[in-house]
Design a protein around this motif. Structure first.
Motif, PDB file in Angstrom:
ATOM      1  N   PHE A 172       0.835  -1.199   0.000  1.00 47.34           N
ATOM      2  CA  PHE A 172       0.000   0.000   0.000  1.00 47.34           C
ATOM      3  C   PHE A 172       0.869   1.248   0.000  1.00 47.34           C
ATOM      4  N   LYS A 193      -3.691  10.221   0.039  1.00 51.60           N
ATOM      5  CA  LYS A 193      -3.680  10.148   1.497  1.00 51.60           C
ATOM      6  C   LYS A 193      -4.246   8.816   1.969  1.00 51.60           C
ATOM      7  N   TYR A 194      -5.312   8.395   1.286  1.00 50.55           N
ATOM      8  CA  TYR A 194      -5.997   7.177   1.691  1.00 50.55           C
ATOM      9  C   TYR A 194      -5.059   5.973   1.654  1.00 50.55           C
ATOM     10  N   PHE A 195      -4.312   5.844   0.568  1.00 52.58           N
ATOM     11  CA  PHE A 195      -3.395   4.706   0.452  1.00 52.58           C
ATOM     12  C   PHE A 195      -2.281   4.809   1.482  1.00 52.58           C
ATOM     13  N   LEU A 217      -2.419   6.188   4.422  1.00 49.74           N
ATOM     14  CA  LEU A 217      -2.946   5.840   5.741  1.00 49.74           C
ATOM     15  C   LEU A 217      -3.249   4.352   5.815  1.00 49.74           C
ATOM     16  N   MET A 218      -3.711   3.804   4.691  1.00 45.55           N
ATOM     17  CA  MET A 218      -4.016   2.384   4.681  1.00 45.55           C
ATOM     18  C   MET A 218      -2.733   1.586   4.942  1.00 45.55           C
TER      19      MET A 218
END
Lengths: 457, 493
Positions: A309, A376-378, A380-381
């Motif tokens: 990720f 950002k999502y990736f 944080l993932m």
């Protein structure tokens, strides 16, 4: 390989055309031709249609990750050239040289993202930074530009020294420069290895402007010509990040547990200092400089989590952040007044510039439907997946909320405040390119898979 | 029914249609065209929802459910579902917009194309939230719904609108980001690494993890509802925003939070819900009493309605956490009815403010003498706000109080105080504004109800009476959701 060679050659071509062609305005066409050629050869190499083979003893390794990243870099540079052509011409008399230097930087980027030995890393990073020392000072009559150049030079040289020291320690301990065959397991030499790793971490943190090694950033970014700042803050920074990740992933990944906490501290400090300081800036250019520090904090998550990720996230982040920042700087460069008040009423005087700038700022904030969200999502993932330190993730999202504050202040100035924002004349090409950049951001915001699929070809 | 025979499903239609018409509205710069376009578009949306009610049968599954591959690498698909609760809230969303547009049909907003375009875009976001079946899609729309509202509330409204809206935005944005971390956390613990709701329900979280992630989700929903003590953005935002925006904010957006509790919070975190129920219900009841008392002393009509809304939403939250048949059925009714009633109240407030130029209760009085029509409308809506029998709110509130009573007698007793208080402040307002002595300002009340606003008020009053007399319409509609929710939470009490 072919793109590294071609970009170096094209830099020379640019310099020579400067001698034979006297007209300033021709420079951009030659540069665009060069970028188009670079994109093409990178594309051909990616699909194994045509590539140059040279026996380089595995000192460079070309992966699909590197090629996808190169494609992002070239595409962003293309947009950067289209958006900043008139800025380059206004910077000084030596337009051809400026373009040539940019091509040399691209050559360095190519080396820095595909190195397989510490030597190549060093050479790549140096090829990136040396042209930038010159570019930062390209407004010769401007004192602040000179200051930026000398500051950048001193700090850059200082960090280069540290990097060499780190490389020396590692070579001494392991007997090799090759990062994939480095034997880090010798117990008696552990202190040397750790010192080497920490020195390299410090040096790379200088390059990517992570706190507490970010002090050069505001002054350099503020003093350098806006077009150069935009290049330094985006393409150069993300390339350094890819090198940073590649080095710590391939070479030191086995010792992740030993240095993870240090990275966590750097990440937290970078996020905190970048975001909090950006809040207090009155000049939009300085605000964007601090925001670039803040985004470095988010990109540091890739090193902290070191999983799939994170790698995918870094690619997305590189694209999302570069596109939005290049766009935002391009709009800024057209403003007559760089302060926040200078943006007042832009929504009325220049609706298109205001609208696209809003999209760029929303993307930097990380609002859905823009590329910044998935970036950002990736990240944080990857971070949540990597382990138990959820505090850092929560801290990061709180800092992202702080970032909304200063980005939205620009949006507020553009749309909600009364004013008469003045801009220098903008060409139709500029407008179209801005729209294309914004459209790309939204496209990636809806289908990030388009980019990520490329990694697994 | 073969899925390939279906050209487009209802949830998709409800999302794409307002989106397209909203984008078109931006280009209608001439005079009233944007306004007319928006009204027509909102009526068509109502028609789409109305048609969809004929396709509720199981045979029409493929008209109501859809799933596209979106990001296979991380297990997210663009999945939409159109179940009972979703249908009801989509109907509310569809109805709220024409009501808002009709009320302000005679108001001319600056840059109407932007105003109506943004309004229709916010409708898209809301529809998406109510239909999403995939956590990532849900989050996507959850955040998207805020952006048009942010611009709407900052560009049109009172003097302090920019700061107030920004406060609202920061509140919701912080909470949404926490929700994002929560979603990622649950996603990584799902057995099949998927964002689908069905996988979220099977997530293997230990009790400790649940307790932690529960709050990440809850914070986002609590801010949106808003639940005491996360409510401080709300009175300011309602007061400062333009009337149609306030109607959408209070009538529909608030339901996003309530809806999310039922769909995304309690079923996903059964254990943590059990542990934290006393805290949440405690907060809800405290907020109810607190907001009632504040509403009592308000001199500003808009703030009064805003605080009364906190009371109603607090009760909904308490009834959901009581987790019994009666309470949840009541919540279903009340989600819809509260939306209708509060929109009715805003219509009246807007008419008063645009006619007299003030919302101060102390400056108004005796309006009834000059506008008996408006008075009749207002009294009916006010009675509905107090939940008098025969009005729509009565059944819902009764069921909810019944639910809370089953949870705890003393809790219900404290909550019941707010019924008395709501009668006090609502009737006080009616008396001071509409009856009493007519002053110089209010003598000129004739002709304040324009025809379009009268139509909107009539619709509201008809709905109030219809659903007050025959609430079974809504109960039947949402039966499937209630049963599923109850069967899911039954084992965990």
């Amino acid at each position: 390989m072919s793109s590294i060679i071609l970009s170096a050659l094209w830099g020379v071509v640019m310099m020579f055309s400067g001698i034979f062609l006297k007209k300033k305005s021709l420079a951009k066409y030659i540069a665009l031709l060069g970028i188009a050629a670079l994109l093409t050869v990178n594309f051909l190499e990616y699909y194994n249609i045509w590539y140059i083979y040279a026996d380089i003893r595995q000192m460079l390794k070309f992966t699909s990750f590197g090629q996808v990243f190169n494609a992002i870099v070239f595409a962003c540079t293309l947009l950067f050239f289209l958006l900043n052509a008139s800025e380059f011409e206004a910077m000084g008399p030596d337009v051809y040289e400026y373009y040539a230097l940019i091509f040399f930087v691209l050559c360095g980027v190519g080396i820095a993202v595909s190195f397989n030995t510490l030597l190549m890393l060093f050479i790549g990073i140096e090829i990136i930074t040396i042209p930038l020392y010159i570019l930062a000072g390209s407004e010769k009559r401007n004192l602040r530009s000179n200051e930026a150049s000398i500051k950048y030079f001193l700090m850059g040289v200082f960090s280069t020294g540290i990097m060499l020291m780190g490389i020396a320690f590692l070579y001494g301990a392991t007997g090799t420069f090759y990062i994939d065959s480095m034997n880090l397991g010798v117990e008696s030499l552990r202190p040397m290895i750790l010192i080497g790793i920490v020195l390299l971490m410090v040096a790379m943190s200088f390059k990517v402007s992570a706190a507490p090694f970010h002090f050069w950033v505001p002054d350099v970014y503020d003093g350098a010509p806006t077009a150069v700042t935009s290049f330094m803050a985006t393409i150069v920074k993300v390339a350094s990040f890819v090198a940073f990740l590649h080095l710590f992933d391939t070479a030191f990944g086995k010792m992740h547990a030993d240095w993870q906490l240090l990275i966590a501290l750097i990440t937290a400090a970078t996020l905190f200092i970048g975001n909090i300081t950006a809040v207090f800036q009155q000049s939009v250019k300085r605000m964007l400089a601090y925001s670039s520090v803040a985004h470095a904090g988010f990109m540091m998550f890739a090193l902290w989590s070191l999983n799939t990720f994170a790698r995918e996230g870094l690619i997305l982040y590189a694209a999302a952040y570069s596109l939005a920042t290049i766009g935002s700087f391009a709009v800024l460069a057209k403003m007559k007044d760089y302060s926040l008040e200078g943006f007042n009423g832009l929504g009325k005087t220049q609706p298109l510039l205001a609208l696209t700038n809003t999209i760029f700022l929303l993307s930097l904030t990380g609002i859905p439907l823009t590329a910044g969200f998935f970036a950002k999502y990736f990240m944080l993932m990857g971070a949540v997946k990597s382990g138990t330190h959820l505090w850092l993730v929560i801290f990061a999202v709180l800092m992202a909320a702080v970032s909304a504050y200063y980005y939205f202040r620009v949006i507020q100035a553009m749309y909600f405040k009364e004013g008469n924002a003045q801009v220098t004349p903008v060409s139709p090409v500029f407008r179209i390119t801005l729209c294309v950049t914004a459209a790309l951001i939204i496209l990636l915001g809806m289908f990030p898979g388009l980019l990520l699929k490329g990694l697994y070809y | 029914m073969n899925p390939n025979d279906v050209f487009i499903t209802f949830p998709e239609l409800l999302i794409w249609f307002p989106l397209l018409s909203g984008l078109v509205a931006f280009f209608l710069t001439k005079g009233d065209t944007a306004k007319r376009w928006a009204v027509i578009s909102s009526f068509i949306t109502v028609a789409i929802v109305a048609v969809s009610f004929f396709f509720t049968d199981k045979n029409y599954f493929h008209y109501n459910n859809v799933s596209y591959v979106w990001m296979p690498s991380i297990g997210s698909s663009f999945a939409l579902m159109y179940d009972g609760m979703g249908r009801m809230l989509c109907l509310l969303t569809a109805l709220a917009f024409p009501l808002a547009f009709l009320t302000t049909y005679n108001t001319n907003y600056a840059k109407p194309n932007h105003f109506y375009g943004l309004m229709l875009l916010s409708q898209t976001g809301l529809m998406g939230v109510f239909c999403a079946m995939d956590a990532l899609v849900f989050y996507f729309f959850w955040e998207l719904a805020i952006i048009p509202i942010y611009f709407l509330a900052s560009l049109w409204g009172g003097e302090r609108r920019i700061q107030v809206t920004f406060k609202f935005f920061v509140y919701t944005f912080v909470a949404s980001l926490l929700l994002m971390v929560g979603i990622i956390y649950v996603y990584l613990h799902t057995p099949d690494h998927s964002f689908a709701l069905s996988s979220f329900l099977k997530a293997a979280l230990s009790p400790g993890q649940e307790k932690f992630v529960f709050w990440l989700f809850f914070a986002a929903f609590a801010v949106k509802m808003p639940l005491f003590p996360f409510h401080t953005w709300q009175p300011d935002a309602y007061e400062q925003a333009a009337a149609p925006v306030t109607m959408i904010l209070s009538g529909v957006m608030v339901k996003m939070g309530v809806f999310a509790l039922i769909r995304w919070l309690i079923p996903v975190f059964p254990h943590a819900t059990g542990v934290f129920t006393p805290i949440v219900i405690g907060l809800a009841v405290t907020g109810m009493v607190y907001a009632s008392l504040i509403a009592w002393v308000q001199d500003d009509l808009k703030r009064l309605v805003a605080y009364s809304s906190i009371v109603h939403v607090g009760l909904m939250c308490a009834a959901i956490f009581a987790r019994n048949q009666s309470g949840v059925e009541g919540v279903m009714l009340q989600m819809f009815n509260h939306g209708i009633n509060i929109i009715g109240l805003w219509i009246v407030v807007e008419l008063i403010e645009s006619h007299f130029g003030t919302r101060k209760i102390s400056r108004l009085g005796g309006i009834a003498a000059s506008t008996p029509v408006l008075t009749i409308f207002l009294v009916i809506i006010a009675l509905a706000n107090i939940a008098l029998p025969l009005t729509n709110a009565f059944v819902g509130e009764f069921l909810m109080f019944n639910g809370v009573f089953q949870y705890g007698k003393w809790t219900a007793a404290i909550a019941l105080i707010t019924i008395i208080l709501s009668a006090v402040y609502t009737l006080n307002m009616v008396q001071k504004v509409f009856y009493g002595n007519t002053n110089a300002l209010t003598a000129s009340g004739e002709g304040m109800v324009k025809r379009s606003a009268a139509v909107a008020l009539t619709v509201v009053v008809i709905l109030i009476l219809l659903l007050g007399i025959y609430p079974k319409l809504l109960l039947d509609l949402t039966k499937d959701t209630v049963n599923e929710f109850i069967s899911r939470v039954a084992g965990m009490l």
